[in-house]
Scaffold this motif. Sequence first.
Motif, PDB file in Angstrom:
ATOM      1  N   SER A  37       0.856  -1.187   0.000  1.00  0.00           N
ATOM      2  CA  SER A  37       0.000   0.000   0.000  1.00  0.00           C
ATOM      3  C   SER A  37       0.888   1.231   0.000  1.00  0.00           C
ATOM      4  N   LEU A  38       0.518   2.197  -0.802  1.00  0.00           N
ATOM      5  CA  LEU A  38       1.278   3.431  -0.960  1.00  0.00           C
ATOM      6  C   LEU A  38       0.366   4.628  -0.723  1.00  0.00           C
ATOM      7  N   LEU A  39       0.802   5.513   0.129  1.00  0.00           N
ATOM      8  CA  LEU A  39       0.132   6.801   0.321  1.00  0.00           C
ATOM      9  C   LEU A  39       0.964   7.867  -0.380  1.00  0.00           C
ATOM     10  N   ARG A  40       0.356   8.605  -1.290  1.00  0.00           N
ATOM     11  CA  ARG A  40       1.079   9.623  -2.048  1.00  0.00           C
ATOM     12  C   ARG A  40       0.339  10.948  -2.013  1.00  0.00           C
ATOM     13  N   TRP A  41       1.040  12.005  -2.382  1.00  0.00           N
ATOM     14  CA  TRP A  41       0.455  13.343  -2.486  1.00  0.00           C
ATOM     15  C   TRP A  41      -0.542  13.378  -3.648  1.00  0.00           C
ATOM     16  N   LYS A  42      -1.577  14.172  -3.455  1.00  0.00           N
ATOM     17  CA  LYS A  42      -2.618  14.282  -4.468  1.00  0.00           C
ATOM     18  C   LYS A  42      -2.128  15.093  -5.652  1.00  0.00           C
ATOM     19  N   ARG A  43      -2.277  14.538  -6.824  1.00  0.00           N
ATOM     20  CA  ARG A  43      -1.712  15.151  -8.026  1.00  0.00           C
ATOM     21  C   ARG A  43      -2.375  16.481  -8.367  1.00  0.00           C
ATOM     22  N   PHE A  44      -1.583  17.358  -9.014  1.00  0.00           N
ATOM     23  CA  PHE A  44      -2.089  18.619  -9.539  1.00  0.00           C
ATOM     24  C   PHE A  44      -2.255  18.558 -11.053  1.00  0.00           C
ATOM     25  N   VAL A  45      -1.591  17.608 -11.695  1.00  0.00           N
ATOM     26  CA  VAL A  45      -1.685  17.433 -13.148  1.00  0.00           C
ATOM     27  C   VAL A  45      -2.270  16.042 -13.398  1.00  0.00           C
ATOM     28  N   PRO A  46      -3.504  15.946 -13.873  1.00  0.00           N
ATOM     29  CA  PRO A  46      -4.157  14.633 -14.014  1.00  0.00           C
ATOM     30  C   PRO A  46      -3.367  13.627 -14.843  1.00  0.00           C
ATOM     31  N   SER A  47      -2.711  14.081 -15.913  1.00  0.00           N
ATOM     32  CA  SER A  47      -1.979  13.146 -16.771  1.00  0.00           C
ATOM     33  C   SER A  47      -0.800  12.517 -16.048  1.00  0.00           C
ATOM     34  N   GLU A  48      -0.258  13.211 -15.055  1.00  0.00           N
ATOM     35  CA  GLU A  48       0.827  12.624 -14.247  1.00  0.00           C
ATOM     36  C   GLU A  48       0.316  11.411 -13.503  1.00  0.00           C
ATOM     37  N   ASP A  49      -0.838  11.547 -12.874  1.00  0.00           N
ATOM     38  CA  ASP A  49      -1.408  10.455 -12.098  1.00  0.00           C
ATOM     39  C   ASP A  49      -1.760   9.273 -12.992  1.00  0.00           C
ATOM     40  N   GLU A  50      -2.282   9.571 -14.174  1.00  0.00           N
ATOM     41  CA  GLU A  50      -2.628   8.505 -15.112  1.00  0.00           C
ATOM     42  C   GLU A  50      -1.389   7.710 -15.522  1.00  0.00           C
ATOM     43  N   ALA A  51      -0.299   8.404 -15.819  1.00  0.00           N
ATOM     44  CA  ALA A  51       0.937   7.728 -16.210  1.00  0.00           C
ATOM     45  C   ALA A  51       1.520   6.936 -15.050  1.00  0.00           C
ATOM     46  N   PHE A  52       1.419   7.500 -13.839  1.00  0.00           N
ATOM     47  CA  PHE A  52       1.940   6.802 -12.669  1.00  0.00           C
ATOM     48  C   PHE A  52       1.177   5.497 -12.433  1.00  0.00           C
ATOM     49  N   MET A  53      -0.141   5.534 -12.574  1.00  0.00           N
ATOM     50  CA  MET A  53      -0.933   4.330 -12.340  1.00  0.00           C
ATOM     51  C   MET A  53      -0.670   3.262 -13.408  1.00  0.00           C
ATOM     52  N   LYS A  54      -0.316   3.666 -14.614  1.00  0.00           N
ATOM     53  CA  LYS A  54       0.086   2.697 -15.631  1.00  0.00           C
ATOM     54  C   LYS A  54       1.387   2.007 -15.215  1.00  0.00           C
ATOM     55  N   MET A  55       2.294   2.780 -14.616  1.00  0.00           N
ATOM     56  CA  MET A  55       3.532   2.226 -14.113  1.00  0.00           C
ATOM     57  C   MET A  55       3.256   1.216 -12.995  1.00  0.00           C
ATOM     58  N   VAL A  56       2.341   1.580 -12.105  1.00  0.00           N
ATOM     59  CA  VAL A  56       1.960   0.696 -11.004  1.00  0.00           C
ATOM     60  C   VAL A  56       1.381  -0.614 -11.542  1.00  0.00           C
ATOM     61  N   GLU A  57       0.513  -0.501 -12.527  1.00  0.00           N
ATOM     62  CA  GLU A  57      -0.113  -1.684 -13.103  1.00  0.00           C
ATOM     63  C   GLU A  57       0.921  -2.583 -13.783  1.00  0.00           C
ATOM     64  N   ALA A  58       1.880  -1.988 -14.464  1.00  0.00           N
ATOM     65  CA  ALA A  58       2.932  -2.775 -15.110  1.00  0.00           C
ATOM     66  C   ALA A  58       3.757  -3.520 -14.067  1.00  0.00           C
ATOM     67  N   PHE A  59       4.057  -2.863 -12.957  1.00  0.00           N
ATOM     68  CA  PHE A  59       4.811  -3.511 -11.880  1.00  0.00           C
ATOM     69  C   PHE A  59       4.026  -4.691 -11.327  1.00  0.00           C
ATOM     70  N   THR A  60       2.728  -4.509 -11.117  1.00  0.00           N
ATOM     71  CA  THR A  60       1.891  -5.584 -10.587  1.00  0.00           C
ATOM     72  C   THR A  60       1.848  -6.768 -11.539  1.00  0.00           C
ATOM     73  N   GLN A  61       1.653  -6.510 -12.817  1.00  0.00           N
ATOM     74  CA  GLN A  61       1.580  -7.596 -13.797  1.00  0.00           C
ATOM     75  C   GLN A  61       2.906  -8.329 -13.921  1.00  0.00           C
ATOM     76  N   ALA A  62       4.008  -7.602 -13.779  1.00  0.00           N
ATOM     77  CA  ALA A  62       5.331  -8.206 -13.960  1.00  0.00           C
ATOM     78  C   ALA A  62       5.800  -8.978 -12.735  1.00  0.00           C
ATOM     79  N   THR A  63       5.380  -8.538 -11.551  1.00  0.00           N
ATOM     80  CA  THR A  63       5.892  -9.139 -10.315  1.00  0.00           C
ATOM     81  C   THR A  63       4.849  -9.917  -9.532  1.00  0.00           C
ATOM     82  N   GLY A  64       3.570  -9.682  -9.822  1.00  0.00           N
ATOM     83  CA  GLY A  64       2.511 -10.299  -9.044  1.00  0.00           C
ATOM     84  C   GLY A  64       2.205  -9.572  -7.753  1.00  0.00           C
TER      85      GLY A  64
END
Length: 436
Positions: free
Chosen positions: A46-73
């Motif tokens: 579980s990760l607690l992070r600061w609330k984004r000010f630029v929506p596209s940043e958050d979208e790209a970050f969550m894609k990174m998170v999803e890739a990590f989950t798929q690659a590592t389980g």
Amino acid sequence: MSVLDRRSLLAGAAATGFAAGGDLLSFARAWAQSAEWKPEAGASLSLLRWKRFVPSEDEAFMKMVEAFTQATGVKVSVSNESYDDIQPKASVAANTGQGPDMVWGLFSFPALFPDKCLPLEDVADSLAKKYGPWFPSAEAYGKVKGKWIAIPVAFNGGYPNYRISAMKKAGFDKFPTDTAGFLELCRGMKKNNTPAGFALGHATGDGNTWCHWALWSHGGNLVDANEKIVINSPETARALEYVKSLYETFVPGTVSWNDSSNNKAFLAGDLYLTNNGISIYAAAKKDNPKLAEDMDHAVWPVGPVGKPTEFQLAFPILAFKYSKAPNACKAFIAFMMEAQNYNPWLEAAQGYLCEPLSNYPKNPIWTSDPKNAVFAEAGRRSLAAGGLAPVSERIAAVLADFVIVDMFASHCTGREDVKTAIKNAERAAQRIFRNT
């Protein structure tokens, strides 16, 4: 995927520093097979992070998170809090030993509870070998007493945002480069009913950054290099007098501003000069192109000390010792900092974030628009929270309590004269130092 293919993919992505779409998942899978840190069996984070000010940043970050989950389980759940709420929630977790595995927050917050943080020396060293060295201010935020307790993920360049037409109407063809010219600009803009405004409330990012710039630019400091409190000085007094003169030109209400107040006022056409990241410009380009066309950004003017004294917002990430998956934490932090993930995410942030390491591949976000360029320098130019001293638990506590911001606010609003404002700040710092 064969070993040869895996190496080829890693090398190819590294050459460009970018991976996108399906390539991001392919890179993640290849990275996971050769990663230095192998997540614990059945781990989730579980990760607690600061609330984004630029929506596209958050979208790209969550894609990174999803890739990590798929690659590592390893499933990673992400929650968000405002700038002002991150540190209190992290402190509660540190004190109770319960809460998120990782917290991605602001400034020197890990130094508030260094003994609770998972050591990250190996992650910091690995990243430095690939992309380093770390910028001095980044290293200062990652270390306490010489030990890495957090990884500085990025900086946010909080620079003057201004309306070009208002600057020219005030008699300036270019943004002033010294504090005397800066004051004259603010006075001219006030006269023309196109006022400036800078946060003097408990705005964790905006308030702290510009108030420390004002203090340091006049030679004032909270502490010396040995962490002796030296706030009570003629230089601090001059900084207070200067900021009081600036405050007289401000739009009303800045003493109650938080980190989103100036964004709203600028975009509404009520504010013509403030300090902020690139989020105002990013929003204007999307929703108000005419305003964006009339905007630009500048580095902070240099004060009587004769050199830059910028204080930029850092975003360090920590993992708590109580986490049941320390290897998974380290793997995730290292993964998000890999250039193949980091560069697309940075580009999606539209200039809101910049690098903490000196040798990441060049990112096109800094050259795609000349108005973005100044933000690329935040990590290189910034001092750390201690100013002359290393970041420590004491320094972090003073910053978290807004001692410097409150000193300026109390004098600007007339609640306290110069001597009283300084003395009260000194006492507040002494009290915090005794109890920390």
